[in-house]
Write a protein that holds these residues in place. Structure first.
Motif, PDB file in Angstrom:
ATOM      1  N   LYS A  91      -3.871   0.255   4.310  1.00  0.00           N
ATOM      2  CA  LYS A  91      -4.684  -0.128   2.899  1.00  0.00           C
ATOM      3  C   LYS A  91      -5.692   0.877   2.474  1.00  0.00           C
ATOM      4  O   LYS A  91      -5.915   1.112   1.220  1.00  0.00           O
ATOM      5  CB  LYS A  91      -5.455  -1.476   3.510  1.00  0.00           C
ATOM      6  CG  LYS A  91      -4.813  -2.833   3.315  1.00  0.00           C
ATOM      7  CD  LYS A  91      -5.838  -4.012   3.154  1.00  0.00           C
ATOM      8  CE  LYS A  91      -7.089  -3.787   4.128  1.00  0.00           C
ATOM      9  NZ  LYS A  91      -8.006  -4.978   3.908  1.00  0.00           N
TER      10      LYS A  91
ATOM     11  N   PHE B  26      -3.289   3.914   0.881  1.00  0.00           N
ATOM     12  CA  PHE B  26      -2.744   3.457  -0.329  1.00  0.00           C
ATOM     13  C   PHE B  26      -3.357   2.422  -0.935  1.00  0.00           C
ATOM     14  O   PHE B  26      -2.683   1.324  -1.048  1.00  0.00           O
ATOM     15  CB  PHE B  26      -1.295   3.492  -0.321  1.00  0.00           C
ATOM     16  CG  PHE B  26      -0.570   4.707   0.326  1.00  0.00           C
ATOM     17  CD1 PHE B  26      -0.051   5.566  -0.517  1.00  0.00           C
ATOM     18  CD2 PHE B  26      -0.258   4.847   1.442  1.00  0.00           C
ATOM     19  CE1 PHE B  26       0.351   6.879  -0.088  1.00  0.00           C
ATOM     20  CE2 PHE B  26       0.599   5.878   2.054  1.00  0.00           C
ATOM     21  CZ  PHE B  26       0.769   6.931   1.281  1.00  0.00           C
ATOM     22  N   PRO B  27      -4.538   2.459  -1.302  1.00  0.00           N
ATOM     23  CA  PRO B  27      -5.271   1.314  -2.045  1.00  0.00           C
ATOM     24  C   PRO B  27      -4.525   0.621  -3.358  1.00  0.00           C
ATOM     25  O   PRO B  27      -5.027  -0.579  -3.563  1.00  0.00           O
ATOM     26  CB  PRO B  27      -6.663   1.604  -2.173  1.00  0.00           C
ATOM     27  CG  PRO B  27      -6.474   3.096  -2.509  1.00  0.00           C
ATOM     28  CD  PRO B  27      -5.490   3.670  -1.605  1.00  0.00           C
ATOM     29  N   GLN B  28      -3.834   1.494  -4.017  1.00  0.00           N
ATOM     30  CA  GLN B  28      -2.869   1.028  -5.273  1.00  0.00           C
ATOM     31  C   GLN B  28      -1.891   0.109  -4.896  1.00  0.00           C
ATOM     32  O   GLN B  28      -1.482  -0.564  -5.676  1.00  0.00           O
ATOM     33  CB  GLN B  28      -2.659   2.238  -6.026  1.00  0.00           C
ATOM     34  CG  GLN B  28      -1.237   2.999  -5.317  1.00  0.00           C
ATOM     35  CD  GLN B  28      -1.767   3.877  -4.199  1.00  0.00           C
ATOM     36  OE1 GLN B  28      -2.986   4.055  -3.720  1.00  0.00           O
ATOM     37  NE2 GLN B  28      -1.135   5.322  -4.069  1.00  0.00           N
ATOM     38  N   VAL B  29      -1.606  -0.252  -3.547  1.00  0.00           N
ATOM     39  CA  VAL B  29      -0.376  -1.209  -3.100  1.00  0.00           C
ATOM     40  C   VAL B  29      -1.170  -2.319  -2.853  1.00  0.00           C
ATOM     41  O   VAL B  29      -1.991  -2.387  -2.302  1.00  0.00           O
ATOM     42  CB  VAL B  29       0.325  -0.551  -2.357  1.00  0.00           C
ATOM     43  CG1 VAL B  29       1.501  -1.497  -1.608  1.00  0.00           C
ATOM     44  CG2 VAL B  29       0.978   0.945  -2.515  1.00  0.00           C
ATOM     45  N   LYS B  30      -0.516  -3.584  -3.188  1.00  0.00           N
ATOM     46  CA  LYS B  30      -1.138  -4.758  -2.784  1.00  0.00           C
ATOM     47  C   LYS B  30      -0.391  -5.355  -1.380  1.00  0.00           C
ATOM     48  O   LYS B  30       0.577  -6.031  -1.358  1.00  0.00           O
ATOM     49  CB  LYS B  30      -0.578  -5.839  -3.930  1.00  0.00           C
ATOM     50  CG  LYS B  30      -0.975  -5.495  -5.394  1.00  0.00           C
ATOM     51  CD  LYS B  30      -0.698  -6.527  -6.337  1.00  0.00           C
ATOM     52  CE  LYS B  30      -0.903  -6.027  -7.721  1.00  0.00           C
ATOM     53  NZ  LYS B  30      -0.467  -7.052  -8.692  1.00  0.00           N
TER      54      LYS B  30
ATOM     55  N   ASP C  17       3.301   1.508  -5.795  1.00  0.00           N
ATOM     56  CA  ASP C  17       2.031   1.794  -6.640  1.00  0.00           C
ATOM     57  C   ASP C  17       2.084   0.197  -7.550  1.00  0.00           C
ATOM     58  O   ASP C  17       3.322  -0.054  -8.274  1.00  0.00           O
ATOM     59  CB  ASP C  17       2.111   2.592  -7.670  1.00  0.00           C
ATOM     60  CG  ASP C  17       1.689   3.983  -6.828  1.00  0.00           C
ATOM     61  OD1 ASP C  17       1.623   4.123  -5.690  1.00  0.00           O
ATOM     62  OD2 ASP C  17       1.775   5.296  -7.334  1.00  0.00           O
ATOM     63  N   GLY C  18       1.136  -0.695  -7.484  1.00  0.00           N
ATOM     64  CA  GLY C  18       0.989  -2.002  -8.119  1.00  0.00           C
ATOM     65  C   GLY C  18       1.954  -3.110  -7.549  1.00  0.00           C
ATOM     66  O   GLY C  18       1.748  -4.186  -8.007  1.00  0.00           O
TER      67      GLY C  18
END
Length: 240
Positions: free
Chosen positions: A151, A154-158, A136-137
């Motif tokens: 994507k 897990f949109p919280q991952v870059k 996360d992040g």
């Protein structure tokens, strides 16, 4: 130097995701390079910097686990409850569609990362790390085939497609299975030297790619060392 402990969680991952990187590590170890001196000129200074490894395959129990590919079954060497202290943890890639992360595995991953210890993921191993919440992040990558899907999940991952592997602090995420080997080759080079990596990769006839997927890592050294090896092997067999 004390042996470095590498652990891999045992579930239905693709065999090469774990076996590829750990085989490269083993081939770059002091024990293997010392054995290879019979066949290739390996400098003593290279041997002095080569690491030793202890590998742990960590199951929920000690029962055999069928892997995702190649009809391979692996017997865990230890369990999450009994695992010795690890220096590094590796997550291979399962089929995300049919995978559920056991809470004990999730806690094991989170505890390892929270301690500041390196976590490596290969292919959809990044999906496992994301399920545990440790990405996360963070900047990360995954097998590029799953990129759009991951994507959305897990949109919280870059997530990024730009490189074959991504390093964010103690998190190392590789793309497909062979990109995971490339990533591990880079880690060996950065920590123990290009000569250690070259000797280890040479034993596998493996030419790692760089982070952009280009074959630029060992090519020139291979050409030079190849001539030395030919002379060394010729002399060895003529003497015996």
């Amino acid at each position: 130097m004390a042996p470095l402990t590498f652990g891999a969680l045992v579930y239905n991952y693709q065999a090469i995701d774990v076996m590829g990187p750990t085989d490269l590590l083993n081939s770059s170890s002091r024990e293997l390079l010392n054995a290879l001196k019979v066949y290739a000129p390996i400098d003593e200074s290279t041997l002095s910097r080569a690491p030793d490894f202890v590998f742990h395959h960590i199951g929920l129990t000690n029962e055999p686990v069928a892997l995702l590919s190649s009809h391979v079954t692996i017997v865990p060497t230890t369990t999450v409850d009994e695992c010795p202290e690890l220096d590094f943890l590796l997550l291979g890639g399962p089929n995300p569609e049919h995978f559920q992360l056991h809470p004990k595995y999730a806690e094991f991953i989170r505890r390892h990362v929270a301690a500041g210890k390196p976590l490596f993921t290969t292919c959809t191993g990044a999906f496992v790390a994301a399920l545990a919440g440790v990405l996360d992040g963070k900047n990360a990558t995954i097998n590029h085939i799953e990129f759009e899907w991951i994507k959305k999940r897990f949109p919280q991952v870059k997530w990024t497609l730009e490189k074959q592997w991504v390093v964010d602090g103690n998190l190392w995420t590789g793309s497909g299975a062979v990109a995971g080997m490339d990533m591990m080759a880079h880690w060996i080079k950065e920590n123990f030297g290009l000569d250690v990596l070259t000797a280890g990769a040479l034993g596998l006839d493996f030419e790692p790619r760089d982070v952009d997927g280009l074959l630029t890592v060992l090519l020139k050294r291979y050409n030079a060392i190849g001539k030395q090896i030919s002379t060394h092997v010729y002399k060895y067999y003529n003497e015996y």
